[in-house]
Scaffold this active site. Structure first.
Site, PDB file in Angstrom:
ATOM      1  N   LYS A  71       0.833  -1.238  -0.093  1.00  0.00           N
ATOM      2  CA  LYS A  71      -0.024   0.082   0.021  1.00  0.00           C
ATOM      3  C   LYS A  71       0.777   1.207  -0.101  1.00  0.00           C
ATOM      4  O   LYS A  71       1.944   1.346   0.692  1.00  0.00           O
ATOM      5  CB  LYS A  71      -0.839   0.064   1.293  1.00  0.00           C
ATOM      6  CG  LYS A  71      -1.998  -1.036   1.138  1.00  0.00           C
ATOM      7  CD  LYS A  71      -2.913  -0.763   2.682  1.00  0.00           C
ATOM      8  CE  LYS A  71      -3.893  -1.787   2.412  1.00  0.00           C
ATOM      9  NZ  LYS A  71      -4.903  -1.734   3.665  1.00  0.00           N
ATOM     10  N   GLU A 131     -18.589  -8.946   9.744  1.00  0.00           N
ATOM     11  CA  GLU A 131     -19.687  -8.269  10.517  1.00  0.00           C
ATOM     12  C   GLU A 131     -20.335  -9.537  11.322  1.00  0.00           C
ATOM     13  O   GLU A 131     -21.044  -9.481  12.426  1.00  0.00           O
ATOM     14  CB  GLU A 131     -20.350  -7.101   9.633  1.00  0.00           C
ATOM     15  CG  GLU A 131     -19.834  -6.034   9.497  1.00  0.00           C
ATOM     16  CD  GLU A 131     -18.647  -6.059   8.108  1.00  0.00           C
ATOM     17  OE1 GLU A 131     -18.080  -5.146   7.807  1.00  0.00           O
ATOM     18  OE2 GLU A 131     -18.910  -7.120   7.634  1.00  0.00           O
ATOM     19  N   ARG A 135     -24.854  -6.194   7.131  1.00  0.00           N
ATOM     20  CA  ARG A 135     -24.199  -7.403   6.795  1.00  0.00           C
ATOM     21  C   ARG A 135     -24.386  -8.529   7.831  1.00  0.00           C
ATOM     22  O   ARG A 135     -24.067  -9.526   7.548  1.00  0.00           O
ATOM     23  CB  ARG A 135     -22.650  -6.995   6.230  1.00  0.00           C
ATOM     24  CG  ARG A 135     -22.588  -6.117   5.054  1.00  0.00           C
ATOM     25  CD  ARG A 135     -20.999  -6.147   4.865  1.00  0.00           C
ATOM     26  NE  ARG A 135     -20.418  -7.117   4.371  1.00  0.00           N
ATOM     27  CZ  ARG A 135     -19.681  -7.189   3.103  1.00  0.00           C
ATOM     28  NH1 ARG A 135     -19.741  -6.019   2.404  1.00  0.00           N
ATOM     29  NH2 ARG A 135     -19.296  -8.329   2.674  1.00  0.00           N
TER      30      ARG A 135
END
Length: 641
Positions: free
Chosen positions: A287, A373, A401
């Site tokens: 990243k 989740e 979710r």
């Protein structure tokens, strides 16, 4: 004679769409990728947005569009944080500096924006499922295009990704899944030997030899055939890893250096030309790669405001008020100092929810479960059964979710899990996918659930403590993104009386009943109405469930007009009030009732102020609603303050 300044991006200037990119020589792609990275950095420095993830896939984006025939070959980006370089290549460079602005480009992939975005994203772990659907549809329709799904290692922490891979392994459709491992969480560093092995294992000659081996072994007795298959898988697993993916039915290739185009191109060509079954290509990236300020930052400059390109320093407006997220975090830490049974749970969003601060103070009492989740909710339920006091901090839109788990594992068992829902209401530049529009209806219909909405940052502090005091039922507190109202903060939150609202302004003609942070707009609307001689009451419901029946009854009986205002969808707080009035017969009392909610559309991204004006939830719109209910023509009505 004026000399024209040479372009800093001569190769990028030639590429309007991927077909132009494919006209370049392979030897030019390194320079092209460097120019693409520079353009991405410059654009995001102006607009703000997600930076680190996009910088990490510049070479991968270049290589995919170079090797595959997009848009005929389908390319799906999981989540979409990393899609800015993709947008620049796919005909949107001239609009890239409108990212996340009103009327501008979305910060995520979007089907209505480009034919190069075959699937809209912004929630994680959907790419493999969507890609498999496209691959199966292709096979039904007799087409021969390729389907490529790029998914990050973070998104691979969600069960949906494995459900999709399990199904793909069973169906055996041709599908390429590229695992973008940008956290070094799966594989060790890669090098020349690894690249060589990846090219070898993905090559047609190896696959043909492997196919021949299967043909030969098929005539062997079953024990020998099974032993040969296990030996081959074990040998490949020892060299490259990927045993789990092989068990799910994928042919595993990797790891490959995602910043080395000399390694990427031949492997991508090999997996493109594979003619059977699903393949998983494991690519390791970094990243923020290629931009030192991002490489050095702890979060790799994942999400940024406008910034200085040279230093990476972000330009943030000064504020006199704390953010709601920081108030939640400090309030929770304060309560946890006094109660060692308080534990906090997040689903891969520690900084977004403020729990990174809690984690620093109580590392053993903070759990980041990854992008999962469903697991987060049931994990919290398990903690609650043993007497712990779990606080589950999940954005309103992401809690959707885990809804089945909220119903079955928490609400039915009446377990005291506390849901702290950040990003409730409209969220500005993140747009449709991140707006917290639906939690009031989807939680309000559940028995036992206590629902609260903070009108300001002080109220949020009260509600954090109140939720922790509820030990016999689940509760949820909603609060928005961004800064508070600048109110005076209490040293510690108070425990509110459950199901009781408050009146902030007394009047006789019109009643405005607010649920959430539109309260300040209601106060401004009351001033506008007062200037017209219309006496107005303003009340803060605080609770949607249980509803303050006495307050609602009083407002209905003592006023000519009653208006409910909320930052949620239809069938939410206003519907709860209407239902209660109908049950008690007060709908026949003569009061004119109006409900003001978010419109029944998925609103486009814009600044929050403009979004709420468009939604009709600003002070002027609230006052207009009251005047319309009274049959009064609105003349020269302007919001103040």
């Amino acid at each position: 004679m004026t000399t024209k300044t040479p372009s800093k991006t001569p190769l990028l200037d030639k590429v309007k769409v991927p077909a132009d990119l494919r006209r370049l020589e392979p030897s030019q792609l390194r320079q092209f990728a460097d120019e693409l990275r520079a353009e991405t950095i410059d654009a995001v420095s102006i607009t703000g947005g997600h930076l680190g993830a996009g910088l990490g896939v510049v070479e991968l984006t270049t290589a995919i569009h170079y090797v595959f025939n997009t848009p005929d070959d389908r390319l799906i980006w999981d989540v979409g944080h990393q899609c800015y370089p993709h947008k620049i290549i796919t005909g949107r460079r001239d609009r890239i500096r409108t990212l996340r602005m009103g009327g501008g480009l979305s910060g995520f992939t979007k089907r209505t924006e480009s034919e190069y975005d075959p699937f809209g994203a912004a929630h994680s772990s959907t790419s493999i499922s969507a890609g498999l659907g496209m691959a199966v549809a292709r096979d039904f329709l007799g087409k021969n295009n390729k389907v490529v799904a790029v998914i990050g290692d973070g998104s691979m922490s969600a069960g949906m990704a494995y459900e999709a891979m399990n199904n793909a392994g069973h169906l055996r459709s041709r599908l390429v899944v590229i695992l973008n491992d940008n956290d070094m969480s799966i594989a060790p560093p890669v090098g020349a030997l690894s690249a060589y092995l990846s090219r070898l294992l993905s090559s047609k000659s190896y696959r043909s030899l492997r196919h021949l081996g299967k043909e030969v072994s098929s005539v062997l007795p079953t024990p020998l055939r099974n032993a040969a298959r296990r030996a081959e898988e074990y040998a490949r697993g020892m060299i490259t890893g990927g045993t789990l993916f092989e068990e799910l039915g994928f042919f595993y290739v990797g790891p490959v250096d995602g910043h080395n185009l000399d390694h990427l191109l031949p492997v991508l060509e090999n997996v493109r030309d594979a003619d059977e079954g699903p393949i998983l290509l494991h690519v390791v990236t970094e990243k923020g790669h290629g931009y030192p300020p991002a490489e050095k930052a702890a979060d790799k400059l994942h999400a940024v405001a406008k910034f200085d390109v040279v230093t990476g320093a972000q330009v943030k407006a000064k504020s006199n008020a704390p953010t709601y997220t920081s108030v939640f975090a400090s309030s929770l830490i304060q309560e946890a100092e006094l109660d060692d049974k308080i534990v906090a749970i997040t689903a891969a969003m520690p900084s977004g929810t403020g729990l990174d601060k809690f984690q620093q103070r109580f590392p053993e009492r903070c759990f980041d479960v990854g992008i999962a989740e469903q697991h987060a909710v049931t994990f919290a339920a398990g903690l609650a059964t043993e007497g712990m006091r779990p606080v589950c901090a999940i954005y309103s839109t992401f809690l959707q979710r885990g809804y089945d788990q909220v119903v079955h594992d928490v609400a039915i068992q009446k377990l005291p899990v506390r849901f702290m829902m950040d990003r409730a209401g409209l969220v500005g530049s993140d747009g449709q996918t991140h707006a917290g529009s639906f939690d009031i209806p989807y939680l309000g219909c559940l028995p036992h659930m206590v629902l609260m909405a903070a009108a300001d940052e002080a109220e949020l502090r009260h509600m954090v403590r109140t939720s922790l005091a509820i030990d016999d039922a689940p509760s949820a507190v909603r609060f928005p993104r961004g800064e508070g109202e600048g109110v005076t903060m209490p040293e510690r939150g108070e425990i509110l009386e459950i199901g009781k609202g408050r009146i902030l302004r007394e009047g006789t003609k019109i009643a405005l009943l607010s649920y959430g942070t539109r309260l300040n707009e209601c106060m401004k609307a009351a001033e506008l109405l007062g200037a017209r001689g219309l006496s107005t009451t303003v009340a803060d419901a605080r609770f949607a469930k249980p509803l303050d029946n006495d307050l609602v009854k009083r407002l209905a009986l003592e006023h000519e007009v009653l208006i409910t205002i909320e930052e949620g969808s239809k069938l939410g707080f206003g519907a709860i009030v209407l239902h209660r009035l109908a049950e008690t017969g007060l709908l026949d009392a003569g009061v004119k009732i109006r409900t003001m909610t978010l419109p029944d559309v998925f609103q486009e991204h814009d600044s929050p102020i403009k979004q709420y004006e468009e939604a009709g939830l600003d002070a002027r719109s609230i006052a207009l609603q009251a005047l319309t209910a009274l049959g009064i023509e609105a003349i020269d009505l302007h919001a103040r303050g």
